[in-house]
Scaffold this motif. Structure first.
Motif, PDB file in Angstrom:
ATOM      1  N   LEU A 172       0.851  -1.198   0.000  1.00 31.08           N
ATOM      2  CA  LEU A 172       0.000   0.000   0.000  1.00 31.08           C
ATOM      3  C   LEU A 172       0.882   1.241   0.000  1.00 31.08           C
ATOM      4  CD1 LEU A 172      -2.417  -1.197   2.838  1.00 31.08           C
ATOM      5  CD2 LEU A 172      -2.886  -1.252   0.368  1.00 31.08           C
ATOM      6  N   HIS A 173       0.832   1.987  -1.105  1.00 32.77           N
ATOM      7  CA  HIS A 173       1.593   3.239  -1.192  1.00 32.77           C
ATOM      8  C   HIS A 173       0.678   4.443  -0.997  1.00 32.77           C
ATOM      9  CE1 HIS A 173       5.510   1.696  -2.576  1.00 32.77           C
ATOM     10  NE2 HIS A 173       4.823   0.784  -3.243  1.00 32.77           N
ATOM     11  N   ASP A 174      -0.617   4.200  -0.892  1.00 35.57           N
ATOM     12  CA  ASP A 174      -1.579   5.305  -0.809  1.00 35.57           C
ATOM     13  C   ASP A 174      -2.628   5.009   0.255  1.00 35.57           C
ATOM     14  OD1 ASP A 174      -0.792   7.058  -3.131  1.00 35.57           O
ATOM     15  OD2 ASP A 174      -0.980   5.117  -4.110  1.00 35.57           O
ATOM     16  N   PHE A 175      -3.352   6.055   0.674  1.00 31.67           N
ATOM     17  CA  PHE A 175      -4.429   5.850   1.636  1.00 31.67           C
ATOM     18  C   PHE A 175      -5.564   5.107   0.952  1.00 31.67           C
ATOM     19  CE2 PHE A 175      -2.231   9.513   3.487  1.00 31.67           C
ATOM     20  CZ  PHE A 175      -2.036   9.013   4.771  1.00 31.67           C
ATOM     21  N   ALA A 226       2.567  -1.467   4.378  1.00 35.02           N
ATOM     22  CA  ALA A 226       2.179  -0.054   4.275  1.00 35.02           C
ATOM     23  C   ALA A 226       3.443   0.796   4.338  1.00 35.02           C
ATOM     24  CB  ALA A 226       1.246   0.319   5.422  1.00 35.02           C
ATOM     25  N   ASN A 227       3.466   1.877   3.542  1.00 35.71           N
ATOM     26  CA  ASN A 227       4.679   2.698   3.498  1.00 35.71           C
ATOM     27  C   ASN A 227       4.802   3.676   4.661  1.00 35.71           C
ATOM     28  OD1 ASN A 227       2.675   4.374   2.602  1.00 35.71           O
ATOM     29  ND2 ASN A 227       3.682   5.012   0.714  1.00 35.71           N
ATOM     30  N   SER A 228       3.775   3.724   5.536  1.00 37.00           N
ATOM     31  CA  SER A 228       3.875   4.559   6.744  1.00 37.00           C
ATOM     32  C   SER A 228       2.861   4.042   7.762  1.00 37.00           C
ATOM     33  CB  SER A 228       3.583   6.027   6.428  1.00 37.00           C
ATOM     34  OG  SER A 228       2.232   6.169   6.022  1.00 37.00           O
ATOM     35  N   ARG A 282      -2.305  16.623  -9.335  1.00 36.09           N
ATOM     36  CA  ARG A 282      -2.699  17.932  -8.797  1.00 36.09           C
ATOM     37  C   ARG A 282      -2.470  18.058  -7.297  1.00 36.09           C
ATOM     38  NH1 ARG A 282      -5.853  20.975 -12.257  1.00 36.09           N
ATOM     39  NH2 ARG A 282      -6.010  19.895 -14.231  1.00 36.09           N
ATOM     40  N   TRP A 283      -2.704  16.945  -6.584  1.00 35.57           N
ATOM     41  CA  TRP A 283      -2.633  17.026  -5.126  1.00 35.57           C
ATOM     42  C   TRP A 283      -1.190  17.172  -4.627  1.00 35.57           C
ATOM     43  CZ3 TRP A 283      -0.210  13.257  -2.101  1.00 35.57           C
ATOM     44  CH2 TRP A 283       0.128  12.068  -2.746  1.00 35.57           C
ATOM     45  N   LYS A 284      -0.220  17.090  -5.518  1.00 36.98           N
ATOM     46  CA  LYS A 284       1.167  17.299  -5.074  1.00 36.98           C
ATOM     47  C   LYS A 284       1.438  18.780  -4.786  1.00 36.98           C
ATOM     48  CE  LYS A 284       2.816  13.017  -5.078  1.00 36.98           C
ATOM     49  NZ  LYS A 284       3.362  12.350  -3.875  1.00 36.98           N
ATOM     50  N   GLY A 285       0.470  19.656  -5.081  1.00 37.37           N
ATOM     51  CA  GLY A 285       0.539  21.031  -4.571  1.00 37.37           C
ATOM     52  C   GLY A 285       1.321  22.027  -5.419  1.00 37.37           C
ATOM     53  N   PRO A 340      -3.234  14.632   2.621  1.00 31.29           N
ATOM     54  CA  PRO A 340      -2.248  13.918   3.440  1.00 31.29           C
ATOM     55  C   PRO A 340      -1.351  13.048   2.559  1.00 31.29           C
ATOM     56  CG  PRO A 340      -4.410  13.812   4.440  1.00 31.29           C
ATOM     57  CD  PRO A 340      -4.612  14.438   3.085  1.00 31.29           C
ATOM     58  N   GLU A 341      -0.059  13.178   2.744  1.00 33.87           N
ATOM     59  CA  GLU A 341       0.912  12.456   1.917  1.00 33.87           C
ATOM     60  C   GLU A 341       1.145  11.079   2.534  1.00 33.87           C
ATOM     61  OE1 GLU A 341       2.968  13.854  -0.874  1.00 33.87           O
ATOM     62  OE2 GLU A 341       3.125  11.676  -1.058  1.00 33.87           O
ATOM     63  N   PRO A 342       0.972  10.016   1.766  1.00 34.03           N
ATOM     64  CA  PRO A 342       1.151   8.673   2.350  1.00 34.03           C
ATOM     65  C   PRO A 342       2.542   8.468   2.959  1.00 34.03           C
ATOM     66  CG  PRO A 342       0.056   8.526   0.222  1.00 34.03           C
ATOM     67  CD  PRO A 342       0.457   9.962   0.387  1.00 34.03           C
ATOM     68  N   PHE A 343       3.570   8.795   2.208  1.00 35.24           N
ATOM     69  CA  PHE A 343       4.926   8.706   2.742  1.00 35.24           C
ATOM     70  C   PHE A 343       5.680  10.008   2.429  1.00 35.24           C
ATOM     71  CE2 PHE A 343       9.454   7.789   2.321  1.00 35.24           C
ATOM     72  CZ  PHE A 343       9.742   7.282   3.585  1.00 35.24           C
ATOM     73  N   GLY A 344       5.968  10.250   1.166  1.00 32.96           N
ATOM     74  CA  GLY A 344       6.670  11.493   0.807  1.00 32.96           C
ATOM     75  C   GLY A 344       8.146  11.250   0.604  1.00 32.96           C
ATOM     76  N   ARG A 345       8.436  10.406  -0.364  1.00 30.11           N
ATOM     77  CA  ARG A 345       9.809   9.968  -0.606  1.00 30.11           C
ATOM     78  C   ARG A 345      10.773  11.126  -0.888  1.00 30.11           C
ATOM     79  NH1 ARG A 345      11.993   4.880  -2.321  1.00 30.11           N
ATOM     80  NH2 ARG A 345      13.868   5.359  -3.476  1.00 30.11           N
ATOM     81  N   THR A 346      10.299  12.146  -1.601  1.00 31.13           N
ATOM     82  CA  THR A 346      11.214  13.250  -1.942  1.00 31.13           C
ATOM     83  C   THR A 346      11.733  13.957  -0.686  1.00 31.13           C
ATOM     84  OG1 THR A 346       9.360  14.743  -2.214  1.00 31.13           O
ATOM     85  CG2 THR A 346      10.219  13.737  -4.217  1.00 31.13           C
TER      86      THR A 346
HETATM   87  C1  GLC Z   1       3.234   6.921  -3.464  1.00 29.62           C
HETATM   88  C2  GLC Z   1       2.848   7.915  -2.374  1.00 29.62           C
HETATM   89  C3  GLC Z   1       4.065   8.663  -1.847  1.00 29.62           C
HETATM   90  C4  GLC Z   1       5.172   7.691  -1.491  1.00 29.62           C
HETATM   91  C5  GLC Z   1       5.458   6.711  -2.624  1.00 29.62           C
HETATM   92  C6  GLC Z   1       6.436   5.630  -2.208  1.00 29.62           C
HETATM   93  O1  GLC Z   1       3.652   7.597  -4.600  1.00 29.62           O
HETATM   94  O2  GLC Z   1       1.895   8.844  -2.858  1.00 29.62           O
HETATM   95  O3  GLC Z   1       3.727   9.397  -0.696  1.00 29.62           O
HETATM   96  O4  GLC Z   1       6.341   8.402  -1.164  1.00 29.62           O
HETATM   97  O5  GLC Z   1       4.268   6.073  -3.027  1.00 29.62           O
HETATM   98  O6  GLC Z   1       5.931   4.813  -1.176  1.00 29.62           O
END
Ligand code: GLC
Length: 392
Positions: A128-131, A154-156, A217-220, A301-307
């Motif tokens: 799961l990379h997203d909500f 889950a990534n977070s 779009r939701w990346k702001g 809400p960002e699931p993880f936010g790798r950048t």
């Molecule tokens: C998805 C999420 C992002 C996360 C990435 C890697 O793209 O939207 O938040 O960093 O997966 O898990």
């Protein structure tokens, strides 16, 4: 199984997984079925994964959560159904030929397809990379995969909690993304390169702020530009530059900006010459190092936010839209600066704060790098992945 072959966060995470499989067991063979063509495949092959592309029929590829359920769409359903049937058969045959011990699905469409075609005796691992609850179709189907014995990653913690609200019996394995902290080297900034890449004139000395994201779009992107406009209202003399780095890499309709739209927004906000677009860059470490400040501005809400972790790894101060799993990645004022999700004025305050305070930029960059090395280094992945896959 990867639904996309662009190089977004989830795909970069998949590259780390393939690397980690080999580290854990050099004899493990990894095969990736991708539902699209793209640059991910070459990188996977360099890591030793065999790749096969089974392109999702266009009618299915465009079908996302944003599609409207109305008469014109309903009339297309028989054609979509026929395309889906043939495709499922090809996919099932391909997966059965490889007969994997583990089928790891790396995105929503692949979770659903993987659940449908999983061979008997193969363990399904849904990453799961997203909500899950934020999407109507996903929240209906993904929890049902538990009936097929799926394990969840889950990534977070935030993504895991969201999923547990839909399926209380689930115990998703929380596995934060890692980054290659050697690749995200610490180096000098490069404002001239950024300006040239965006087609802007060579810059006067000043800070380069950058948002690195796909064009969802939701990346702001729009919030970032509005905050930049407020910034220049307060500081008309500033020579700072604002860059959006990325491109439209996913195919789902209606959910992403086009380059033209962002160019129009830059013009409307009076940011010409001060803000620019840099197309997707394969060497993202170069981009991170070139910037003075990385901005994360997601409006959901960002699931993880790798950048965020990539920016920290490159010793750059990061401003973070503080909602979702990304809140697990930093300490406000120590390893990053948070702002209220969706609030352009609050983002502008953090931009001004960093423009004013070189000491704070330096301190956040150093602390961020140390934190990323301690918490998000790739070295921890092989053991964690084995446990998430249930390999003991
Ligand atoms: C998805 C999420 C992002 C996360 C990435 C890697 O793209 O939207 O938040 O960093 O997966 O898990």
């Amino acid at each position: 199984m990867s639904p996309s072959a662009g190089l977004g966060g989830a795909e970069r995470c998949l590259l780390d997984f393939v690397w980690a499989c080999r580290q854990f067991d050099p004899h493990m063979s990894t095969r990736v079925v991708s539902l699209a063509h793209g640059p991910l495949l070459e990188e996977l092959e360099q890591l030793g994964a065999r790749c096969e592309v089974l392109e999702l029929p266009a009618a299915l590829a465009e079908l996302g959560e944003h599609v409207r359920v109305d008469l014109p769409h309903a009339l297309q359903l028989p054609a979509v159904g026929a395309a889906a049937g043939g495709f499922l058969l090809r996919l099932a045959t391909s997966v059965r030929r490889f007969s994997p011990d583990i089928l790891h699905t790396n995105g929503v469409k692949s979770h659903l397809l993987g659940g449908l075609i999983k061979p008997r005796g193969t363990r399904l691992v849904v990453h799961l990379h997203d909500f899950t609850s934020h999407r109507r179709l996903t929240s209906m189907f993904v929890p049902k995969l538990a009936l097929r014995g799926a394990r969840y990653i889950a990534n977070s913690r935030a993504v895991a909690e969201d999923f547990k609200a839909l399926l209380p019996s689930a115990e998703p394995h929380v596995l934060h993304n890692v980054v290659d902290t050697d690749y995200f080297r610490v180096g000098p900034t490069d404002s001239a390169w950024l300006a040239a890449a965006a087609g802007l004139s060579p810059p006067a000395p000043g800070l380069s702020f950058g948002l690195v994201a796909t064009y969802a779009r939701w990346k702001g992107q729009s919030l970032f530009l509005r905050a930049a406009a407020q910034f220049f209202q307060r500081r008309p003399e500033s020579t700072a530059r604002f860059y959006i780095i990325g491109g439209p890499i996913y195919t789902t309709r209606g959910s992403q900006f086009s380059t033209e739209e962002l160019e129009r927004e830059i013009a409307t906000l009076g940011l010409e010459g001060r803000a620019g677009l840099i197309p997707f860059q394969a060497d993202i470490a170069r981009v991170m190092a070139a910037l003075n400040v990385l901005v994360h501005a997601s409006t959901q809400p960002e699931p993880f936010g790798r950048t965020v972790v990539e920016g920290m790894s490159a010793a750059r101060p990061v401003i973070i839209s503080n909602a979702g799993g990304v809140a697990e990645l930093f300490r406000h004022g120590e390893t990053g600066l948070g702002f209220e999700c969706g609030n352009a004025a609050d983002l502008c305050r953090q931009l001004l704060r960093l423009e004013d305070d070189a000491g704070l930029r330096e301190a956040l960059g150093q602390a961020g790098r140390a934190w990323a090395v301690a918490k998000f280094s790739r070295a921890r992945l092989p053991a964690e992945l084995a446990s998430a896959f249930g390999l003991g």
